[in-house]
Write an enzyme that holds these catalytic residues in place. Sequence first.
Site, PDB file in Angstrom:
ATOM      1  N   SER A 174     -39.762  31.721  70.819  1.00  0.00           N
ATOM      2  CA  SER A 174     -40.434  31.990  69.555  1.00  0.00           C
ATOM      3  C   SER A 174     -39.919  33.283  68.933  1.00  0.00           C
ATOM      4  O   SER A 174     -38.734  33.382  68.606  1.00  0.00           O
ATOM      5  CB  SER A 174     -41.946  32.014  69.796  1.00  0.00           C
ATOM      6  OG  SER A 174     -42.657  32.009  68.583  1.00  0.00           O
ATOM      7  N   ASP A 344     -43.125  20.368  67.186  1.00  0.00           N
ATOM      8  CA  ASP A 344     -43.333  21.802  66.955  1.00  0.00           C
ATOM      9  C   ASP A 344     -43.570  22.053  65.466  1.00  0.00           C
ATOM     10  O   ASP A 344     -42.731  21.691  64.631  1.00  0.00           O
ATOM     11  CB  ASP A 344     -42.112  22.572  67.451  1.00  0.00           C
ATOM     12  CG  ASP A 344     -42.364  24.059  67.641  1.00  0.00           C
ATOM     13  OD1 ASP A 344     -43.225  24.606  66.929  1.00  0.00           O
ATOM     14  OD2 ASP A 344     -41.694  24.658  68.497  1.00  0.00           O
ATOM     15  N   HIS A 377     -44.737  23.730  70.383  1.00  0.00           N
ATOM     16  CA  HIS A 377     -44.298  25.112  70.538  1.00  0.00           C
ATOM     17  C   HIS A 377     -44.598  25.705  71.907  1.00  0.00           C
ATOM     18  O   HIS A 377     -43.764  26.393  72.500  1.00  0.00           O
ATOM     19  CB  HIS A 377     -44.959  25.964  69.453  1.00  0.00           C
ATOM     20  CG  HIS A 377     -44.244  27.225  69.139  1.00  0.00           C
ATOM     21  ND1 HIS A 377     -43.022  27.260  68.516  1.00  0.00           N
ATOM     22  CD2 HIS A 377     -44.576  28.524  69.351  1.00  0.00           C
ATOM     23  CE1 HIS A 377     -42.633  28.522  68.359  1.00  0.00           C
ATOM     24  NE2 HIS A 377     -43.557  29.303  68.859  1.00  0.00           N
TER      25      HIS A 377
END
Length: 401
Positions: A174, A344, A377
């Site tokens: 991320s 995601d 995610h």
Amino acid sequence: MANTKFKLILAAFLFCVASVAAGRASLHSTGSSTGTGGICKSLVVTQGYACQEHTVTTKDGYILGLQRIPASRSGRLAYKPPVLLQHGLMMDAVTWLMNPPAESLAFILADAGYDVWLSNSRGTNSSLQHTSLSPSDPAYWEWSWDELVAYDMPAVLQHLRSLTGQNMHYVGHSLGTLIALAAFSHKELVNMLRSAALLSPIAYMNQLPSPLARSAAQIFLAEDIYWLGLHQLNPKGDAVNKLLNDICNIPGNDCSNLMSGFTGQNCCLNSSRSDIFLDHEPQSTATKNMIHLAQMIRTGTIAKFDYGNQDDNMNHYGQPTPPAYNLTSIPNDLPLYLSYGGKDLLADPADVKVLLGRLKDHDGDKLVIQYRENYAHADFVFGVNANEVIYEPVMAFFSLH
């Protein structure tokens, strides 16, 4: 029980809104980190692994905590190169230790023979110290991810290189991918790297399909909080509760499942680890950091922090608009492994494809792209099957470089 559930959902939201020009710094052993005696004591030694707490001081005075796992669970010293793991937004190194050893990347790498290093960005529990500022000072929180690129990442990489005498592999998730891509575009750190694996890569964000994350950016809530004088965004404070309530009150936003609303429908999380997550996460970040991410969502660019007017930008950058990070400048021979998921909503496939377009001239044998249709995610760091479907291919990639 309801309050715990709310906090877990809020933690997931905060984790997923994203999650050093070289200077002289010092690396030394320390015991400070969290109230439980540090990440090593609370989460690594308890699993039967040796662990060392270290610190490194950045050029702008932030004292960052690092953890090192120098041997496997059996006690065999690392015989493979160092690997640096970098967490995402409002998280810390606990990201890589949350699941049991067979499911947590830090332990998996250590058992495979790697010298594992865990980084903690400024403002997290392990990295609250500063040479002259206190976290209670507003000036302590005057930073965005620009400073993670300019100061934190170079300081950590340089000292790992100095201490181990080896170039390293890098794994980011991320926000940990965004700061890596930005740093690589300046070509300043690549000579210390063997390769980089970027999980849920964040770069371009203007096609973000998450209605909740997009709403947070479009109504300028982080900016409002900043101008009210709240420079620290504390996930357990009233300001964040207000931010969440305001988002949920926007017509059309469904807050019945905030985790799915922000991150996508994660397929493979270990729900039994919720208590461990809440014991350590989420953690504070700078409100300015959230503003910077919101700017990216609104503009679709990867650029330095926009101070909002030409005069202030001129004072900081010598030009009326913030300088862009040119990802086409990333060296074509830097081995990169990018892994992204079809579910995601933050590192969404449409925006990842824009990133891949910027890397279209990358050497074919130095770029590996992995797509997992059912992954969202958080699956990349907390998935119960991530060992088999993500980490084993990443380690195979490392073995080539």
